[in-house]
Design an enzyme around this catalytic site. Structure first.
Site: not given
Ligand code: PAF
Length: 267
Positions: A21, A131
Site C-alpha cells: 500500500h 497494485g
C-alpha cells in the site's frame, strides 16, 4: 483543490496497511499535488463464507503510518454512508470478471467495481493507484473506467514482495510460521513458469503441470487455479505466441488463508 488546479491522487484500500500500500502512496505523492487514501473494508466484495468480519483492521496504526508518509487526506466512510438503507445500484463488468477469481468468488468483482466507482465519485481523483498483485481486479477496473468514460487515469504499480518472494498482502498475517514458509511456493511456481518460458517452452499444459508439481509436496497448499491468460482480455490460452503478453496467475489456499500472485511475461 481541483479548482486551484491541483492534481488529486487516490489510493483506495481496505486498511491494515503494508509496504505494498505504501508504495502506491509513494507513487501518488510523486505524481500528484494531493494524495487521498481511503480505508473501507467493503462488505459487498466478500461472500457470506469469506473473512469480512475477521479481516484485519487497525485504524490507529494505519492513520499513524499514513501521517508519517505525508498523506494529505484519509477518507474513512462508514458502512451506512456508502450503503445506505435503500441502496440498490451495482456496477457489473461483463466478460473480464468471468474467469479465475470470478469463478471462485462469483460476487466479488461486482462489489469491487461498485465500491470503486462510489469512491471515485466521492473523491474525484485525477489518478488512482492500484497494485499489480490483484491483476484481474486491475483489468476489471480499467474496463469499467473505459466503458463508463470516467475521468480518472488508472496507474498500475508493481507487486511489492517480501525478501523470499511472497507478495505482500494484509492476509499474510493469518499465516502460521510453517504456513508462512509454505506460502513461498506461489512465487517459486511463478519463477518456474518464467524460466520455462524464457527457455522457449510454449505449451501451456506443460508449464502448468511443472508448476503444479511444486505444490504436491506441500500439505497445507490447496490450489484454486493456476492459469496463463492473455494480458488484456484475461482469456485462457493453450499455447503462447511470440511477442504477446501474458499473465501467469495462481490462487492457492495455504491452510485457511487464500493467497493470489502473478507475473507478467512475454513469450
Ligand atoms: O484491492 C483492494 O484493497 C480492494 O479491492 C479495493 C480496491 C480497495 C476495493 O475495496
Amino acid at each position: 483543490m481541483k479548482k486551484a488546479g491541483k492534481t488529486i491522487g487516490f489510493v483506495p484500500t481496505m486498511g491494515y496497511l503494508h509496504e505494498g500500500h505504501l508504495s502506491l502512496v509513494r507513487h501518488s505523492k510523486k505524481k500528484c499535488d494531493v494524495t487521498v487514501v481511503s480505508i473501507f473494508v467493503n462488505p459487498t466484495q466478500f461472500s457470506p463464507s469469506e473473512d469480512f468480519n475477521g479481516y484485519p483492521r487497525d485504524l490507529e496504526r494505519d492513520s499513524k503510518i499514513l501521517e508519517s508518509e505525508g498523506v494529505d487526506f484519509l477518507y474513512l466512510p462508514s458502512k451506512e454512508e456508502i450503503y445506505h438503507q435503500n441502496f440498490q445500484t451495482y456496477v457489473n463488468v461483463e466478460f473480464v470478471t468471468k474467469s479465475l477469481e470470478g469463478e471462485f468468488r462469483p460476487t466479488h468483482f461486482r462489489g469491487v467495481t461498485t465500491i470503486v466507482l462510489i469512491l471515485f465519485n466521492c473523491v474525484q481523483p485525477d489518478f488512482a493507484f492500484f497494485g499489480q498483485k490483484d491483476a484481474q481486479q486491475l483489468a476489471v477496473i480499467k474496463q469499467m473506467v473505459k466503458d463508463l468514460k470516467l475521468r480518472v487515469e488508472i496507474v498500475t504499480c508493481p507487486i511489492v514482495r517480501e525478501r523470499d518472494g511472497l507478495a505482500m498482502s494484509s492476509r499474510n498475517v493469518y499465516l502460521s510460521t510453517t504456513e508462512r514458509k509454505d506460502a513461498t511456493v506461489l512465487y517459486k511456481s511463478l519463477q518456474t513458469a518464467k524460466n520455462l518460458i524464457s527457455s522457449g517452452e510454449r505449451k501451456v499444459s506443460f508449464i502448468l503441470s511443472e508448476m503444479d508439481d511444486l505444490y504436491s509436496s506441500i500439505s497445507s497448499a490447496q490450489i484454486d487455479y493456476i492459469k496463463i491468460v492473455e494480458a488484456c482480455t484475461f482469456e485462457i490460452v493453450d499455447e503462447l505466441m511470440v511477442d504477446k503478453e501474458y499473465f501467469v496467475l495462481v490462487a492457492c489456499r495455504i491452510g485457511k488463508t487464500r493467497l493470489i500472485d502473478n507475473i507478467i511475461i512475454s513469450a
